[in-house]
Design a protein around this motif. Structure first.
Motif, PDB file in Angstrom:
ATOM      1  N   VAL A  42       0.914  -1.193   0.006  1.00 32.78           N
ATOM      2  CA  VAL A  42       0.134  -0.009   0.151  1.00 32.78           C
ATOM      3  C   VAL A  42       0.755   1.166   0.081  1.00 32.78           C
ATOM      4  O   VAL A  42       1.708   1.514   0.837  1.00 32.78           O
ATOM      5  N   THR A  43       0.833   1.966  -0.839  1.00 32.03           N
ATOM      6  CA  THR A  43       1.513   3.511  -1.056  1.00 32.03           C
ATOM      7  C   THR A  43       0.662   4.487  -0.714  1.00 32.03           C
ATOM      8  O   THR A  43      -0.622   4.605  -0.633  1.00 32.03           O
ATOM      9  N   ARG A  46      -0.261   6.615  -3.146  1.00 36.56           N
ATOM     10  CA  ARG A  46      -0.995   6.640  -4.287  1.00 36.56           C
ATOM     11  C   ARG A  46      -2.283   5.725  -4.028  1.00 36.56           C
ATOM     12  O   ARG A  46      -3.498   6.166  -4.409  1.00 36.56           O
ATOM     13  N   THR A  47      -2.004   4.577  -3.547  1.00 36.61           N
ATOM     14  CA  THR A  47      -2.922   3.652  -3.040  1.00 36.61           C
ATOM     15  C   THR A  47      -3.950   4.308  -1.930  1.00 36.61           C
ATOM     16  O   THR A  47      -5.098   4.095  -2.071  1.00 36.61           O
ATOM     17  N   ARG A 106      -6.811   6.505  -3.172  1.00 34.03           N
ATOM     18  CA  ARG A 106      -8.109   5.836  -3.637  1.00 34.03           C
ATOM     19  C   ARG A 106      -9.048   5.586  -2.545  1.00 34.03           C
ATOM     20  O   ARG A 106     -10.191   5.491  -2.693  1.00 34.03           O
TER      21      ARG A 106
END
Length: 405
Positions: free
Chosen positions: A69-70, A72-73, A76
Motif C-alpha cells: 500500500v503506497t 497513491r493507493t 483511492r
C-alpha cells in the motif's frame, strides 16, 4: 384507439411502447452511486488481524506498506498518505483482547534492562577476545609440529565462529524477520576466511604453488583482530540507525518524506562505522605489525560489506544481504580459479588480469575490489529498500522483501 386525426391514443391503464415509462419516485430520490460509500471498510476487513493487534497507528502503517500500500493507493481511499489511512484504521478497528501482564514498577524493570545491555555488550566483545587468545595460542606453538599448529588454529577458528554467532544473535544485530537464507553463513565464512588467508593463497598460486602438504598458511593477523572487534561498533551503529529510523517514521507524514529522511541516515551510519573500523585497523597494525598497504583497504571494504549485509538482514531483507555477500565471494573465487585455469595449455592469458592487478597493487587488491563492488551494490539497494515504513518496525505483518521493488 384511433383519433380523428389518424393518430392513436392509449387505452386507460395501457403504456405506450414508443414513450418511456415514468421514473419511480424512490429511484428519482436516490443518488447515483459511483463507488462504495465507505471505501475503507474493505481494507478494514482485509487487514482485520493487523489492525486489531496493532499497538498504534505506526504499526498499521508499516504493515500496510509491507503489503504494497503506497501513498497513491491511499489516495483511492480518500486519504493523503499511508499514515493518515493507518490512523483511521486504528481508530475504527476495535483492539483485540489480549492477556496483558501487569505492569511492573520502574525500578523492577531497570535492573533487567541494564543486565541485558551488559550481557549483549559482553557477547559483542567476545569475538575480539577469542581472536586475541587464538593469536596468542598460535604464537606460543610456533616451534611445535605442523599437526599441533593445525589443531590449535582449527580450534581457534571454531571458537571464533561460535563467538561471532553468539554476538550477532543478541542486541541490535539480532534478526527480526526469521533466520534468512542458509547459504548466508557460507558466504560470510568464505569472505572472512579469504581476508585472513586469501592473500597468502593467491601469492602461492601465482608463484606456481602451493606445495601441499608442506606449505604452512600465513594468516593476516591484524585485519582478523580488527574485524573481530568491529562487532562492537557495528552493534552500536545498528542501534543508532534503528532508533533514529523509528523516530523519523513517527515524525514523517508520507512515504516520500520518510525516504528523504532515511537516506542521509544510512549514509551517515555507514561512514560512522567505516571511521570506527579504520581506527581499529590502524590500532591493530600498530600493535601487531604493518602488512601490505592494500591489506587495510581490503579489510575495511569487507567490514563495510558485512555491516551493510547485516543491517539489511536485520531490517527484513536477508535475501539481498546474502546476494551481496555471494557476489563478493564469487569474485574472489573467480580470481583464484583464473590463476589455476591459466596453467592449462593455451589458456595463460586468462590469468593476466589477476597477475597484473596483484603486481601493481598487491594480493589484497582482489578482495578490495570484490568487497568494494559488493558493498556499493548493497548500499545502493539499501537506499531504496530501507526507506519504507516496514523496514523500521520491530515485527511488521508480512515479509518486507516480498513487497519491495
Amino acid at each position: 384507439m384511433t383519433t380523428p386525426e389518424g393518430g392513436t391514443t392509449a387505452a386507460p391503464g395501457e403504456v405506450r411502447a414508443d414513450r418511456p415509462a415514468p421514473p419511480r419516485k424512490d429511484a428519482a430520490a436516490r443518488p447515483l452511486r459511483r463507488g462504495p460509500a465507505d471505501p475503507v471498510r474493505t481494507l478494514m476487513h482485509h487487514h482485520q488481524e493487523l489492525c486489531a493487534r496493532a499497538v498504534d497507528a505506526l504499526e498499521i502503517a508499516a504493515g500496510l506498506e509491507a503489503h504494497g500500500v503506497t501513498d497513491r493507493t491511499a489516495a483511492r481511499f480518500r486519504h493523503r498518505d499511508v499514515f493518515s489511512l493507518a490512523e483511521e484504521l486504528y481508530a475504527r478497528v476495535p483492539r483485540a483482547a489480549a492477556d496483558a501482564a501487569p505492569a511492573a514498577a520502574p525500578y523492577q524493570e531497570a535492573a533487567p534492562a541494564r543486565r541485558s545491555r551488559t550481557v549483549c555488550g559482553a557477547l559483542q566483545l567476545l569475538p575480539g577476545a577469542v581472536c586475541v587468545a587464538a593469536v596468542a595460542a598460535l604464537a606460543s606453538v610456533t616451534g611445535a609440529t605442523p599437526a599441533v599448529r593445525t589443531a590449535v588454529g582449527a580450534s581457534g577458528l571454531v571458537l571464533l565462529a561460535l563467538a561471532v554467532r553468539l554476538g550477532v544473535r543478541s542486541g541490535p544485530l539480532r534478526l527480526r524477520h526469521g533466520t534468512g537464507p542458509r547459504t548466508a553463513g557460507l558466504w560470510v565464512g568464505w569472505t572472512a576466511g579469504y581476508a585472513v588467508y586469501g592473500d597468502w593463497l593467491l601469492g602461492q598460486l601465482l608463484a606456481g604453488g602451493p606445495d601441499l602438504p608442506h606449505a604452512a598458511p600465513r594468516a593476516a593477523v591484524a585485519p582478523a583482530v580488527a574485524l573481530a572487534f568491529a562487532l562492537v561498533p557495528a552493534a552500536g551503529c545498528a542501534h543508532w540507525f534503528t532508533v533514529r529510523g523509528r523516530r523519523v517514521l513517527a515524525a514523517s507524514r508520507g512515504l516520500e518524506e520518510l525516504a528523504a529522511r532515511v537516506r542521509p541516515l544510512l549514509l551517515a551510519v555507514t561512514l560512522l562505522f567505516l571511521a570506527a573500523l579504520a581506527a581499529l585497523l590502524l590500532g591493530a597494525e600498530a600493535v601487531l605489525g604493518r602488512g601490505d598497504v592494500s591489506t587495510p583497504v581490503a579489510a575495511a571494504a569487507l567490514g563495510v560489506l558485512l555491516f551493510l549485509a547485516r543491517l539489511l538482514a536485520v531490517h527484513g531483507f536477508p535475501e539481498a544481504a546474502a546476494a551481496g555477500l555471494a557476489s563478493a565471494a564469487a569474485l574472489e573465487a573467480l580470481a583464484l580459479a583464473l590463476v589455476l585455469i591459466a596453467r592449462l595449455p593455451g589458456l595463460p592469458p586468462l590469468g593476466v588480469p589477476v597477475e597484473a592487478l596483484t603486481t601493481a597493487v598487491g594480493p589484497a587488491a582482489v578482495p578490495a575490489v570484490a568487497c568494494t563492488a559488493a558493498a556499493l551494490g548493497l548500499l545502493v539497494h539499501g537506499l531504496r529498500a530501507l526507506t519504507g515504513a516496514c523496514a523500521h518496525w520491530p515485527a511488521p505483518s508480512g515479509r518486507p522483501e516480498a513487497h519491495r521493488p
